[in-house]
Design a protein around this motif. Structure first.
Motif, PDB file in Angstrom:
ATOM      1  N   ILE A  36       0.863  -1.175   0.000  1.00 46.93           N
ATOM      2  CA  ILE A  36       0.000   0.000   0.000  1.00 46.93           C
ATOM      3  C   ILE A  36       0.900   1.225   0.000  1.00 46.93           C
ATOM      4  CG2 ILE A  36      -1.755   1.290   1.271  1.00 46.93           C
ATOM      5  CD1 ILE A  36      -2.604  -1.491   2.429  1.00 46.93           C
ATOM      6  N   GLU A  37       0.703   2.095  -0.958  1.00 50.85           N
ATOM      7  CA  GLU A  37       1.572   3.249  -1.161  1.00 50.85           C
ATOM      8  C   GLU A  37       1.410   4.303  -0.078  1.00 50.85           C
ATOM      9  OE1 GLU A  37       4.402   5.679  -2.808  1.00 50.85           O
ATOM     10  OE2 GLU A  37       3.927   3.646  -3.417  1.00 50.85           O
ATOM     11  N   LEU A  38       2.494   4.564   0.621  1.00 56.55           N
ATOM     12  CA  LEU A  38       2.602   5.714   1.514  1.00 56.55           C
ATOM     13  C   LEU A  38       4.038   6.178   1.407  1.00 56.55           C
ATOM     14  CD1 LEU A  38       1.405   7.672   3.562  1.00 56.55           C
ATOM     15  CD2 LEU A  38       1.985   6.052   5.369  1.00 56.55           C
ATOM     16  N   HIS A  39       4.223   7.351   0.842  1.00 57.29           N
ATOM     17  CA  HIS A  39       5.581   7.860   0.637  1.00 57.29           C
ATOM     18  C   HIS A  39       6.357   7.883   1.949  1.00 57.29           C
ATOM     19  CE1 HIS A  39       5.101   8.965  -3.534  1.00 57.29           C
ATOM     20  NE2 HIS A  39       3.921   9.496  -3.238  1.00 57.29           N
ATOM     21  N   HIS A  40       7.673   7.757   1.827  1.00 54.47           N
ATOM     22  CA  HIS A  40       8.550   7.747   3.002  1.00 54.47           C
ATOM     23  C   HIS A  40       9.967   8.087   2.554  1.00 54.47           C
ATOM     24  CE1 HIS A  40       8.399   3.734   1.279  1.00 54.47           C
ATOM     25  NE2 HIS A  40       9.617   3.526   1.743  1.00 54.47           N
ATOM     26  N   ASN A  41      10.130   9.319   2.117  1.00 54.69           N
ATOM     27  CA  ASN A  41      11.386   9.745   1.512  1.00 54.69           C
ATOM     28  C   ASN A  41      12.598   9.648   2.426  1.00 54.69           C
ATOM     29  OD1 ASN A  41       9.963  10.225  -0.797  1.00 54.69           O
ATOM     30  ND2 ASN A  41      10.032  12.448  -0.671  1.00 54.69           N
ATOM     31  N   CYS A  42      12.431   9.779   3.732  1.00 60.01           N
ATOM     32  CA  CYS A  42      13.591   9.788   4.630  1.00 60.01           C
ATOM     33  C   CYS A  42      13.983   8.399   5.106  1.00 60.01           C
ATOM     34  CB  CYS A  42      13.362  10.709   5.824  1.00 60.01           C
ATOM     35  SG  CYS A  42      12.230  10.043   7.060  1.00 60.01           S
ATOM     36  N   GLY A  43      13.235   7.379   4.706  1.00 64.59           N
ATOM     37  CA  GLY A  43      13.577   6.032   5.119  1.00 64.59           C
ATOM     38  C   GLY A  43      13.094   5.669   6.510  1.00 64.59           C
ATOM     39  N   GLN A  44      12.026   6.291   6.960  1.00 66.70           N
ATOM     40  CA  GLN A  44      11.371   5.960   8.222  1.00 66.70           C
ATOM     41  C   GLN A  44      12.131   6.405   9.464  1.00 66.70           C
ATOM     42  OE1 GLN A  44       9.467   2.013   8.276  1.00 66.70           O
ATOM     43  NE2 GLN A  44      10.317   1.667   6.250  1.00 66.70           N
ATOM     44  N   VAL A  45      12.805   7.549   9.381  1.00 70.15           N
ATOM     45  CA  VAL A  45      13.586   8.027  10.535  1.00 70.15           C
ATOM     46  C   VAL A  45      13.095   9.371  11.075  1.00 70.15           C
ATOM     47  CG1 VAL A  45      15.646   6.727   9.902  1.00 70.15           C
ATOM     48  CG2 VAL A  45      15.369   9.067   9.061  1.00 70.15           C
ATOM     49  N   CYS A  46      11.882   9.760  10.772  1.00 74.45           N
ATOM     50  CA  CYS A  46      11.298  11.014  11.263  1.00 74.45           C
ATOM     51  C   CYS A  46      12.148  12.216  10.850  1.00 74.45           C
ATOM     52  CB  CYS A  46      11.102  10.978  12.782  1.00 74.45           C
ATOM     53  SG  CYS A  46      10.040  12.301  13.411  1.00 74.45           S
ATOM     54  N   ALA A  47      12.440  12.285   9.552  1.00 68.99           N
ATOM     55  CA  ALA A  47      13.227  13.397   9.036  1.00 68.99           C
ATOM     56  C   ALA A  47      12.556  14.072   7.846  1.00 68.99           C
ATOM     57  CB  ALA A  47      14.627  12.915   8.647  1.00 68.99           C
ATOM     58  N   CYS A  48      11.282  13.784   7.621  1.00 68.67           N
ATOM     59  CA  CYS A  48      10.525  14.447   6.564  1.00 68.67           C
ATOM     60  C   CYS A  48       9.044  14.355   6.932  1.00 68.67           C
ATOM     61  CB  CYS A  48      10.809  13.823   5.194  1.00 68.67           C
ATOM     62  SG  CYS A  48      10.123  12.172   4.916  1.00 68.67           S
ATOM     63  N   SER A  49       8.178  14.731   6.031  1.00 72.23           N
ATOM     64  CA  SER A  49       6.737  14.667   6.320  1.00 72.23           C
ATOM     65  C   SER A  49       5.977  13.862   5.280  1.00 72.23           C
ATOM     66  CB  SER A  49       6.161  16.082   6.409  1.00 72.23           C
ATOM     67  OG  SER A  49       6.300  16.739   5.162  1.00 72.23           O
ATOM     68  N   THR A  50       6.674  13.082   4.458  1.00 70.98           N
ATOM     69  CA  THR A  50       5.992  12.416   3.352  1.00 70.98           C
ATOM     70  C   THR A  50       5.107  11.248   3.785  1.00 70.98           C
ATOM     71  OG1 THR A  50       7.978  11.104   2.905  1.00 70.98           O
ATOM     72  CG2 THR A  50       7.646  13.109   1.584  1.00 70.98           C
ATOM     73  N   CYS A  51       5.317  10.689   4.986  1.00 71.66           N
ATOM     74  CA  CYS A  51       4.443   9.594   5.444  1.00 71.66           C
ATOM     75  C   CYS A  51       3.313  10.117   6.331  1.00 71.66           C
ATOM     76  CB  CYS A  51       5.241   8.498   6.149  1.00 71.66           C
ATOM     77  SG  CYS A  51       5.983   8.969   7.721  1.00 71.66           S
ATOM     78  N   HIS A  52       2.998  11.378   6.152  1.00 68.87           N
ATOM     79  CA  HIS A  52       1.925  12.040   6.903  1.00 68.87           C
ATOM     80  C   HIS A  52       0.598  11.324   6.656  1.00 68.87           C
ATOM     81  CE1 HIS A  52      -1.219  15.349   6.731  1.00 68.87           C
ATOM     82  NE2 HIS A  52      -0.892  15.300   8.001  1.00 68.87           N
ATOM     83  N   LEU A  53      -0.161  11.156   7.733  1.00 69.84           N
ATOM     84  CA  LEU A  53      -1.497  10.563   7.650  1.00 69.84           C
ATOM     85  C   LEU A  53      -2.363  11.144   8.753  1.00 69.84           C
ATOM     86  CD1 LEU A  53      -1.423   8.422  10.189  1.00 69.84           C
ATOM     87  CD2 LEU A  53      -0.318   6.958   8.527  1.00 69.84           C
ATOM     88  N   GLY A  86       3.372   8.335   9.695  1.00 72.82           N
ATOM     89  CA  GLY A  86       3.195   6.887   9.715  1.00 72.82           C
ATOM     90  C   GLY A  86       4.370   6.139  10.305  1.00 72.82           C
ATOM     91  N   CYS A  87       5.576   6.671  10.134  1.00 69.12           N
ATOM     92  CA  CYS A  87       6.773   6.007  10.677  1.00 69.12           C
ATOM     93  C   CYS A  87       6.842   6.105  12.188  1.00 69.12           C
ATOM     94  CB  CYS A  87       8.042   6.573  10.046  1.00 69.12           C
ATOM     95  SG  CYS A  87       8.440   8.288  10.481  1.00 69.12           S
TER      96      CYS A  87
END
Length: 112
Positions: A36-53, A86-87
């Motif tokens: 299921i697509e959920l962007h995660h540009n920083c690799g799941q380390v809380c360094a961006c906002s792309t996995c926002h939900l 999400g991360c």
């Protein structure tokens, strides 16, 4: 075990229900494991906002939000009071219940 209900803001995607989800995993991990697509540009380390939900139900099954996460949520597209990353939404171990989230339209995320 948890039940994860996933709603989508993106047109054409219907809500899904994922059952038998074990604690100790982040919502992002659960979604990615099921393609299921959920962007995660920083690799799941809380360094961006792309996995926002948006957490619609069950926020008490996650750790409290930390300042770093709040800072990145402020940079997310259309943040709301129930916004999380999400991360960082790691399901508590040794608990069970229902969690419901809504994923913003992933076609509007830049930097992919």
């Amino acid at each position: 075990m948890y039940t994860l209900k996933v709603n989508f803001e993106q047109q054409g995607l219907k809500p899904i229900v994922i059952e038998n989800v074990q604690g100790g995993q982040s919502v992002l991990e659960v979604l990615l494991d099921r393609d299921i697509e959920l962007h995660h540009n920083c690799g799941q380390v809380c360094a961006c906002s792309t996995c926002h939900l948006y957490v619609e139900q069950g926020d008490d099954f996650f750790p409290e939000i930390i300042d770093r996460e709040e800072d990145f949520i402020d940079r997310a597209r259309n943040p709301r009071i129930n916004s999380r990353l999400g991360c960082q939404c790691v399901l508590n171990k040794n608990e069970s219940g229902t969690v419901e989230v809504t994923l913003p339209d992933q076609t509007l995320i830049y930097g992919d």
